[in-house]
Design an enzyme around this catalytic site. Structure first.
Site, mmCIF file in Angstrom:
data_model
loop_
_atom_site.group_PDB
_atom_site.id
_atom_site.type_symbol
_atom_site.label_atom_id
_atom_site.label_comp_id
_atom_site.label_asym_id
_atom_site.label_seq_id
_atom_site.Cartn_x
_atom_site.Cartn_y
_atom_site.Cartn_z
ATOM 1 N N LYS A 20 -1.340 4.775 -0.433
ATOM 2 C CA LYS A 20 -0.766 3.481 -0.804
ATOM 3 C C LYS A 20 -0.634 3.370 -2.340
ATOM 4 O O LYS A 20 -1.222 4.185 -3.067
ATOM 5 C CB LYS A 20 -1.657 2.375 -0.239
ATOM 6 N N PHE A 68 -2.576 -12.959 5.699
ATOM 7 C CA PHE A 68 -2.453 -12.076 4.540
ATOM 8 C C PHE A 68 -1.167 -11.243 4.548
ATOM 9 O O PHE A 68 -0.947 -10.413 3.665
ATOM 10 C CB PHE A 68 -3.679 -11.139 4.449
ATOM 11 N N ARG A 101 -8.708 8.993 10.866
ATOM 12 C CA ARG A 101 -9.262 7.629 10.811
ATOM 13 C C ARG A 101 -10.725 7.667 10.391
ATOM 14 O O ARG A 101 -11.172 6.848 9.592
ATOM 15 C CB ARG A 101 -9.162 6.942 12.191
ATOM 16 N N THR A 107 -11.414 -0.441 7.776
ATOM 17 C CA THR A 107 -10.327 -1.155 7.092
ATOM 18 C C THR A 107 -10.826 -1.881 5.853
ATOM 19 O O THR A 107 -10.228 -1.818 4.785
ATOM 20 C CB THR A 107 -9.689 -2.168 8.076
ATOM 21 N N HIS A 135 -3.318 4.657 4.367
ATOM 22 C CA HIS A 135 -3.013 4.210 5.729
ATOM 23 C C HIS A 135 -3.119 5.422 6.637
ATOM 24 O O HIS A 135 -2.712 6.521 6.257
ATOM 25 C CB HIS A 135 -1.590 3.645 5.824
HETATM 26 N N1 UDP Z 1 -5.698 -5.935 5.563
HETATM 27 C C1 UDP Z 1 -6.132 -6.920 4.696
HETATM 28 N N2 UDP Z 1 -6.996 -7.875 5.160
HETATM 29 C C2 UDP Z 1 -7.456 -7.884 6.442
HETATM 30 C C3 UDP Z 1 -7.008 -6.871 7.321
HETATM 31 C C4 UDP Z 1 -6.130 -5.931 6.850
HETATM 32 O O1 UDP Z 1 -5.741 -6.935 3.519
HETATM 33 O O2 UDP Z 1 -8.247 -8.791 6.795
HETATM 34 C C5 UDP Z 1 -4.741 -4.921 5.074
HETATM 35 C C6 UDP Z 1 -5.425 -3.588 4.722
HETATM 36 O O3 UDP Z 1 -4.760 -3.040 3.585
HETATM 37 C C7 UDP Z 1 -5.185 -2.764 5.975
HETATM 38 C C8 UDP Z 1 -3.791 -3.245 6.402
HETATM 39 O O4 UDP Z 1 -3.803 -4.641 6.102
HETATM 40 O O5 UDP Z 1 -5.228 -1.384 5.712
HETATM 41 C C9 UDP Z 1 -3.470 -3.022 7.856
HETATM 42 O O6 UDP Z 1 -4.434 -3.628 8.664
HETATM 43 P P1 UDP Z 1 -5.004 -2.932 9.978
HETATM 44 O O7 UDP Z 1 -5.775 -3.974 10.722
HETATM 45 O O8 UDP Z 1 -3.908 -2.234 10.683
HETATM 46 O O9 UDP Z 1 -6.079 -1.888 9.393
HETATM 47 P P2 UDP Z 1 -5.990 -0.296 9.243
HETATM 48 O O10 UDP Z 1 -5.307 0.249 10.468
HETATM 49 O O11 UDP Z 1 -5.223 -0.007 7.972
HETATM 50 O O12 UDP Z 1 -7.426 0.151 9.145
HETATM 51 MG MG MG Z 2 -3.506 -0.302 11.335
#
Ligand code: UDP
Ligand code: MG
Length: 176
Positions: A20, A68, A101, A107, A135
């Site tokens: 990112k 968000f 992952r 996350t 990501h």
């Molecule tokens: N994100 C955030 N706040 C939250 C949840 C997610 O800023 O409470 C952002 C974070 O950058 C995350 C992205 O949104 O990587 C996508 O969210 P997802 O739940 O898909 O998490 P990921 O798959 O990236 O772990």
């Molecule tokens: Mg995701």
């Protein structure tokens, strides 16, 4: 005439990884690729991409109702980092999705194990966005959708999903 899919071997998966804009701004590309090489997965595609609003919204479409979401779109577009690009990669191998992952971590970078990529390099901004540098696709359905969104078949070193031949007549920029 099309090509046959390559993900026919059992447990062989493909996953989409994005470094990112915060990862690029912090010069973490090398570190992240080194961590990813620990997995012994194979890189099947890589490129830098300037992220349009449409692409960012499509990538995170599942989160469009989250409070968000507007900040998340700006984040992926590089608006907070003066780096209007991400690095997009496809990694392929056994259990690729879960292994990447795991290496990425949770996350929320504060909750991520400190030895994971997000635990090592992520932060939460004052606006509340999780700037977590990477990501990684979370399931094979998500991976397929995301890989097809970010890459064209010929940009990937071997065929992952079925393709078809189509005549396209759009104009495009070529070398002079
Ligand atoms: N994100 C955030 N706040 C939250 C949840 C997610 O800023 O409470 C952002 C974070 O950058 C995350 C992205 O949104 O990587 C996508 O969210 P997802 O739940 O898909 O998490 P990921 O798959 O990236 O772990
Ligand atoms: Mg995701």
């Amino acid at each position: 005439m099309g090509t046959k899919p390559a993900l026919k071997k059992k447990k062989i998966e493909a996953t989409l990884i994005l470094i990112k804009p915060d990862g690029l701004a912090k010069s973490l590309t090398g570190n992240i690729l080194t961590r990813l090489s620990e997995t012994k997965l194979e890189i099947a595609a890589a490129k830098c991409v300037r992220v349009s609003r449409e692409l960012a919204k499509e990538h995170y479409r599942a989160l469009r109702d989250k409070p968000f979401f507007p900040e998340l779109i700006k984040y992926l577009m590089g608006k907070y980092h003066n780096r209007k690009k991400v690095m997009a990669l496809v990694y392929v191998g056994e259990a690729a999705i879960q292994r990447v992952r795991e290496l990425s971590g949770a996350t929320n970078p504060e909750e991520a194990d400190p030895t994971t990529i997000r635990g090592q390099y992520g932060r939460i901004t004052t606006k509340g966005v999780y700037e977590n540098v990477i990501h990684a696709s979370a399931s094979s359905t998500e991976a397929e959708r995301e890989i097809k969104l970010w890459f064209e078949p010929q940009e990937i070193i071997f065929p992952l999903y079925p393709t078809k031949t189509a005549k396209v007549t759009t104009q495009k920029e070529i070398w002079k």
